[in-house]
Structures are given as structure tokens and as C-alpha cells.
Design an enzyme around this catalytic site. Structure first.
Site, PDB file in Angstrom:
ATOM      1  CE  LYS A 107     -21.799 -14.776 -17.146  1.00  0.00           C
ATOM      2  NZ  LYS A 107     -20.840 -14.024 -16.243  1.00  0.00           N
TER       3      LYS A 107
ATOM      4  CG  ASP B 101     -21.782 -10.018 -17.740  1.00  0.00           C
ATOM      5  OD1 ASP B 101     -21.867  -8.782 -17.573  1.00  0.00           O
ATOM      6  OD2 ASP B 101     -22.946 -10.989 -16.725  1.00  0.00           O
TER       7      ASP B 101
ATOM      8  CD  GLU C 120     -26.025  -8.498 -16.367  1.00  0.00           C
ATOM      9  OE1 GLU C 120     -24.784  -9.059 -15.524  1.00  0.00           O
ATOM     10  OE2 GLU C 120     -26.828  -9.337 -16.504  1.00  0.00           O
TER      11      GLU C 120
ATOM     12  CG  ASP D 159     -22.917  -7.726 -12.120  1.00  0.00           C
ATOM     13  OD1 ASP D 159     -22.502  -7.869 -10.997  1.00  0.00           O
ATOM     14  OD2 ASP D 159     -22.562  -9.365 -12.871  1.00  0.00           O
TER      15      ASP D 159
ATOM     16  CE  LYS E 182     -23.402 -11.630 -10.617  1.00  0.00           C
ATOM     17  NZ  LYS E 182     -22.587 -11.599 -11.477  1.00  0.00           N
TER      18      LYS E 182
END
Length: 342
Positions: free
Chosen positions: A139, A169, A195, A220, A247
Site C-alpha cells: 500500500k 495499491d 490498484e 478497485d 471485494k
């Protein structure tokens, strides 16, 4: 006997401060649901993600009451997390076993590196590499960009792209103005994908970035709130990302995630499944869906060890794999159940 559904709030406590470019978290509140029929209980998780999910509304618990009373109307539910939890419980009630896991020896997963200062992130990277992960997901966007480049350089000095896959991400932390410059600088480190480089909802900018980026782009947050099958196809055809990240608690439940997966396959786009920080109940359901869809690459399902008080289950991490041991029992904690009255 009639089928009855009820719910309970549960607070999951992180083992550390979980930081993204959006926020820092010490805990995550979730909702566990259970359905009772003919002496059997089955569980699901309505994994509301505060601050990100479209479900984060003042009437959430009223909606949860309504759909627990009206399971036959679940197909019309526009709350992704509620649909996900009740779909999971209904599916578990039907088979009450490890059907999808029976012929699966394990799901390959990526090692997730949370944000922190440069020294902390370097230590976390070393720990994941020592655990045998061949895919790391970092991240980024929460510390100085130059420090993030230094971390990537440190990794690549030790591990070539052929030996270690790196996914990033950005959680929408880049701007449309600086995104391409940053992506070009990141590309020198052999990045598999990134992402959501910019915030969701900027479709024209995202389309441009996808067409010009030297790094494959994965959507995402841009999947959230897109419900019709036609709209899913149109969005993917317009933006043309390389990947989408599914998700279920955020993109329409199990039904909605399957719809996105179908749209991706028909559009030539690859995808993988990722946890939205669920407990083991939600994680198990996503893992089963990944198995059903035919997993082809490491999934984002390595979140089972995030919490001090995660629900004991048959799931366990074995190096870079998520596995299931039916001999390990589910141990549901003593929760305060709310039984909606018809």
C-alpha cells in the site's frame, strides 16, 4: 420450522495500526449474521466498511433488520455488505461443510505490506519475504513518495522481477495531474500492477491513465456502486483496465462479484479476489468463491492474522497459501444477537 435470521455487532481489533492513504485504523466493526432452520445454524458476515462502502448510511441496521425478516427479498437488496453476509449464511446453511475446499489443497495469496514509516515498512517486507511469499502487495501513498521509491529500490536490489512479483495499491492517492509521471517512475521497478491510482469516479481520467500507463492498472473502488450487468460491461469497455479487484462486500455481494467476474472474462480482463478486512467468516466465503471461479493467480486473502480476536476457524495461513483444515472447528464468540420482529 420457519427460517429465522438475526445479527450481532462485533468489533475486530487490529494487531497494529493499519494505515492506508485514507485513514489509520485500530479496529474494524463488522456485523455477524446467523440463520436458524430445523435445528441448524449457519453464519455469514455483513462486512460494512465505514468510510468506503456505499452502505455506510444511518439506516444500516434498519436495513439489516428488514432483510433478516425478508430473506426472500434479498435479490433486490442494494446494500452490498448485507447481501454478502446473508448470501453467505444461506449458502452455508445449504451445505454446512467444506465442499469447495474438498478438492483444493490451498489458495496462493500475496503478502500484504501495510503503510508505515520507511523503517517499519522495510521490516514488514523482510518478514513477508522470510515467510516465503513470492508476491508482495504494498500500500503506497501514505508516506513520502521518494521514500516509497527507495523501498522499491531496496527490494529490487535483492529480488529481481522474475523472483518476486510486486503489486501496488495507491488507494486513489495520486492526482490526475501527477499520476502518469509517478507511474513512469514506478515502472522502473518491474511492477506487476497498481490498484486505483486516482480516486474513484474520474472515469475519463482513469481511461486515459489506463491507455498510457507503463504499469497495468487495476480497478478497485471504481467498482463500488455499479450494479446493473449492462453498466458493468460498459464501464469495463470504456476504461479498459488490465485487472479488476473483487471485494464482494463492496461490489454487490456474492451475486454482484460473480457478475463482475463474468463481465471481466467477456471483456478480456483478468481479476482476483480480495478481502475487505472481514473476519474469518467473510474470508472463508470469498475463498470459496475464488475456488469456484477457478483461481489462476495469487489472491488477496491473507488477512486472517490481522486481528487479536478473529474468529477461530478451519482457515490457516501456510507460508504463501491459505488452507483449510476441517479438523479445526469454528468457534463463534458469545455475541449479543438482535432478532428482528416481523
Amino acid at each position: 420450522m420457519d427460517m429465522n435470521a438475526e445479527w450481532a455487532r462485533m468489533r475486530l481489533d487490529f494487531r497494529f495500526e493499519a494505515r492506508t492513504s485514507r485513514e489509520s485504523m485500530r479496529y474494524k466493526d463488522t456485523y455477524i449474521v446467523r440463520i436458524h432452520e430445523d435445528g441448524h445454524y449457519a453464519y455469514g458476515e455483513c462486512a460494512l466498511f465505514h468510510g468506503l462502502s456505499e452502505d455506510d448510511k444511518p439506516d444500516y441496521e434498519k436495513q439489516l433488520d428488514y432483510y433478516c425478516r425478508n430473506l426472500n427479498r434479498l435479490k433486490g437488496c442494494r446494500y452490498s455488505s448485507i447481501r454478502f453476509g446473508l448470501e453467505t449464511a444461506l449458502a452455508n446453511l445449504k451445505h454446512d461443510g467444506a465442499d469447495e475446499w474438498d478438492n483444493c489443497k490451498g489458495i496462493p495469496i500475496n503478502g500484504l505490506i501495510w503503510m508505515g514509516d520507511k523503517k517499519l515498512m522495510a521490516r514488514r517486507i523482510d518478514e513477508k519475504l522470510a515467510d516465503g511469499f513470492g508476491v508482495l502487495k504494498l500500500k503506497i501513498g501514505g508516506i513520502d513518495f521518494e521514500d516509497e521509491l527507495d523501498l522499491l529500490e531496496m527490494i529490487r536490489q535483492r529480488y529481481a522481477p522474475s523472483n518476486l512479483e510486486i503489486r501496488l495499491d495507491a488507494n486513489g492517492s495520486f492526482s490526475p495531474e501527477n499520476a502518469l509521471n509517478r507511474l513512469h517512475r514506478l515502472s522502473s521497478f518491474g511492477i506487476h500492477s497498481i490498484e486505483q491510482p486516482i480516486k474513484a469516479g474520474q472515469l475519463d481520467h482513469m481511461r486515459t491513465i489506463c491507455s498510457k500507463s507503463p504499469i497495468p492498472i487495476a480497478l478497485d473502488e471504481d467498482l463500488i456502486g455499479c450494479t446493473s450487468e449492462q453498466a458493468k460491461h460498459e464501464k469495463l469497455r470504456y476504461i479498459q483496465p488490465s485487472y479488476i479487484i473483487l471485494k464482494p462486500a463492496l461490489c454487490g455481494g456474492l451475486y454482484g462479484a460473480n457478475g463482475w467476474a463474468d463481465a471481466a472474462e467477456q471483456t478480456g480482463i483478468q481479476y482476483w479476489f480480495t478481502s475487505a478486512l472481514e473476519s474469518n467468516i467473510g474470508l472463508d466465503s470469498i475463498a470459496r468463491l475464488a475456488i469456484k471461479r477457478g483461481i489462476k493467480m495469487p489472491q488477496g486473502l491473507g488477512t486472517g492474522e490481522l486481528y487479536h480476536n478473529n474468529i477461530p476457524s478451519p482457515l490457516y495461513r501456510d507460508g504463501a497459501f491459505l488452507r483449510h483444515d476441517a479438523a479445526r472447528p469454528w468457534i463463534i464468540p458469545d455475541l449479543k444477537w438482535n432478532t428482528p420482529i416481523s
